[in-house]
Design an enzyme around this catalytic site. Structure first.
Site, PDB file in Angstrom:
ATOM      1  N   ASN A 294      -7.650  -2.958  14.467  1.00  0.00           N
ATOM      2  CA  ASN A 294      -9.037  -3.223  14.074  1.00  0.00           C
ATOM      3  C   ASN A 294      -9.151  -4.413  13.116  1.00  0.00           C
ATOM      4  OD1 ASN A 294      -7.994  -2.250  11.708  1.00  0.00           O
ATOM      5  ND2 ASN A 294      -9.361  -0.500  11.513  1.00  0.00           N
TER       6      ASN A 294
ATOM      7  N   ASP B  42       0.815  -1.210   0.000  1.00  0.00           N
ATOM      8  CA  ASP B  42       0.000   0.000   0.000  1.00  0.00           C
ATOM      9  C   ASP B  42       0.851   1.264   0.000  1.00  0.00           C
ATOM     10  OD1 ASP B  42       0.922  -0.438   2.600  1.00  0.00           O
ATOM     11  OD2 ASP B  42      -1.048  -0.928   3.390  1.00  0.00           O
TER      12      ASP B  42
ATOM     13  N   GLU C 207      -9.941  -2.025   5.360  1.00  0.00           N
ATOM     14  CA  GLU C 207     -10.523  -1.669   6.646  1.00  0.00           C
ATOM     15  C   GLU C 207     -11.799  -2.475   6.896  1.00  0.00           C
ATOM     16  OE1 GLU C 207      -8.796  -0.039   8.588  1.00  0.00           O
ATOM     17  OE2 GLU C 207      -8.162   1.946   7.906  1.00  0.00           O
TER      18      GLU C 207
ATOM     19  N   HIS D  19      -7.418  -4.807  10.295  1.00  0.00           N
ATOM     20  CA  HIS D  19      -7.159  -4.556   8.866  1.00  0.00           C
ATOM     21  C   HIS D  19      -5.861  -5.225   8.420  1.00  0.00           C
ATOM     22  CE1 HIS D  19      -4.836  -0.480   9.583  1.00  0.00           C
ATOM     23  NE2 HIS D  19      -3.994  -1.481   9.535  1.00  0.00           N
TER      24      HIS D  19
HETATM   25  C1  F6R Z   1       1.356  -1.479   6.265  1.00  0.00           C
HETATM   26  C2  F6R Z   1       0.031  -2.043   6.367  1.00  0.00           C
HETATM   27  C3  F6R Z   1      -0.771  -2.060   7.631  1.00  0.00           C
HETATM   28  C4  F6R Z   1       0.061  -2.385   8.871  1.00  0.00           C
HETATM   29  C5  F6R Z   1      -0.808  -2.341  10.120  1.00  0.00           C
HETATM   30  C6  F6R Z   1       0.000  -2.572  11.381  1.00  0.00           C
HETATM   31  O1  F6R Z   1       1.858  -1.595   4.958  1.00  0.00           O
HETATM   32  O2  F6R Z   1      -0.439  -2.484   5.376  1.00  0.00           O
HETATM   33  O3  F6R Z   1      -1.818  -2.987   7.500  1.00  0.00           O
HETATM   34  O4  F6R Z   1       0.627  -3.667   8.724  1.00  0.00           O
HETATM   35  O5  F6R Z   1      -1.455  -1.112  10.219  1.00  0.00           O
HETATM   36  O6  F6R Z   1       0.871  -1.511  11.549  1.00  0.00           O
HETATM   37  P1  F6R Z   1       1.984  -1.534  12.696  1.00  0.00           P
HETATM   38  O7  F6R Z   1       2.941  -2.594  12.324  1.00  0.00           O
HETATM   39  O8  F6R Z   1       2.603  -0.157  12.643  1.00  0.00           O
HETATM   40  O9  F6R Z   1       1.271  -1.815  13.972  1.00  0.00           O
END
Ligand code: F6R
Length: 251
Positions: A136, A67, A143, A138
């Site tokens: 959450n 992403d 989301e 995701h």
């Molecule tokens: C990042 C991504 C997100 C993160 C998720 C956890 O490329 O796609 O889904 O993996 O938000 O983020 P952290 O590791 O910062 O808790």
């Protein structure tokens, strides 16, 4: 789904890097699906160490990131282009044109999304997709919602994600509201999925991923339908799974 519970974030990172490195050693031109965020940083550090000390060779590896925020230039310190260069790509011998991150600055984002899924197909699909998980549930920026979105698309970030990600910006107002993200199908086409999570703030999401119903309200739960998923969690994130630390569990 194989769940590996380890006793520290460091052990999680080492185990994840070991698995990714194994893919590269077996298939030197492997296609890696990569993630950003705090969780994979230790994994990338370990891969860099393996490159420097053990000669792990990325020269034929291709990568596709999950992403990118809409509107952040690649040299913006919070863009995922910048993150990837800083935390991994600049420190290994991957060819710059072999590493792909969605373009969040293009005028025609619909075209970017279509081209990204086409790129993944042209590369022959992803061999191993590394994922973190949001509090959450995701994955990527898929989301919680009423339906899974299969293709790469432009997603609106949820309030929960904006709040979680504001730590990287000066304030919540600066967090971009939209991102280009691989869709659930773009993720699920990977031959092997590796999800890593640590810390108690991820415990609810990890429970939903492993043991909850498959529902778009917890996007990661769809991974229960994938035939080859490895989840590596520390004991805090595994809080509700009932797995003894250090043991390998099948869920
Ligand atoms: C990042 C991504 C997100 C993160 C998720 C956890 O490329 O796609 O889904 O993996 O938000 O983020 P952290 O590791 O910062 O808790």
């Amino acid at each position: 789904m194989k769940v590996i519970c380890v006793d520290s974030e460091r052990a999680m990172s080492a185990e994840a890097a070991r698995l990714i490195a194994a893919h590269i050693r077996v298939k030197p031109n492997a296609v890696l699906g990569l993630a950003t965020g705090s969780t994979p940083i230790g994994t990338y550090e370990e891969l860099i160490r393996m490159h420097r000390e053990e000669g792990l060779d990325f020269s034929e590896v291709r990568s596709v990131n999950l992403d990118e925020y809409v509107g952040l230039e690649p040299d913006h310190p919070q863009s995922y282009h910048y993150f990837m260069k800083h935390h991994l790509l600049d420190h290994i011998d991957i060819k710059p044109d072999h590493a792909h991150v969605p373009d969040g600055t293009a005028r025609d984002l619909d075209a970017v999304c279509l081209e990204y899924d086409a790129l993944i197909r042209e590369l022959g699909g992803t061999d191993i997709q590394l994922l973190g998980i949001g509090r959450n549930g995701h994955i990527g920026f898929n989301e919680p919602g009423d339906a899974f979105v299969p293709e790469t698309h432009v997603a609106e970030l949820s309030d929960n994600t904006i709040e979680a990600n504001q730590r990287f910006f000066r304030s919540a107002d600066e967090v971009p509201r939209r991102a280009v993200t691989m869709g659930m199908g773009s993720i699920m086409q990977a031959r092997h999925i590796l999800l890593i999570a640590c810390g108690e703030s991820k415990a609810d999401a990890v429970y939903g991923l492993v043991a909850g119903p498959v529902t778009p309200k917890v996007p990661a739960s769809a991974l229960q339908l994938h035939p080859h998923v490895t989840v590596i969690v520390d004991m805090a994130a595994a809080r509700d799974l009932g797995l003894p630390g250090g043991l390998f569990g099948e869920a």
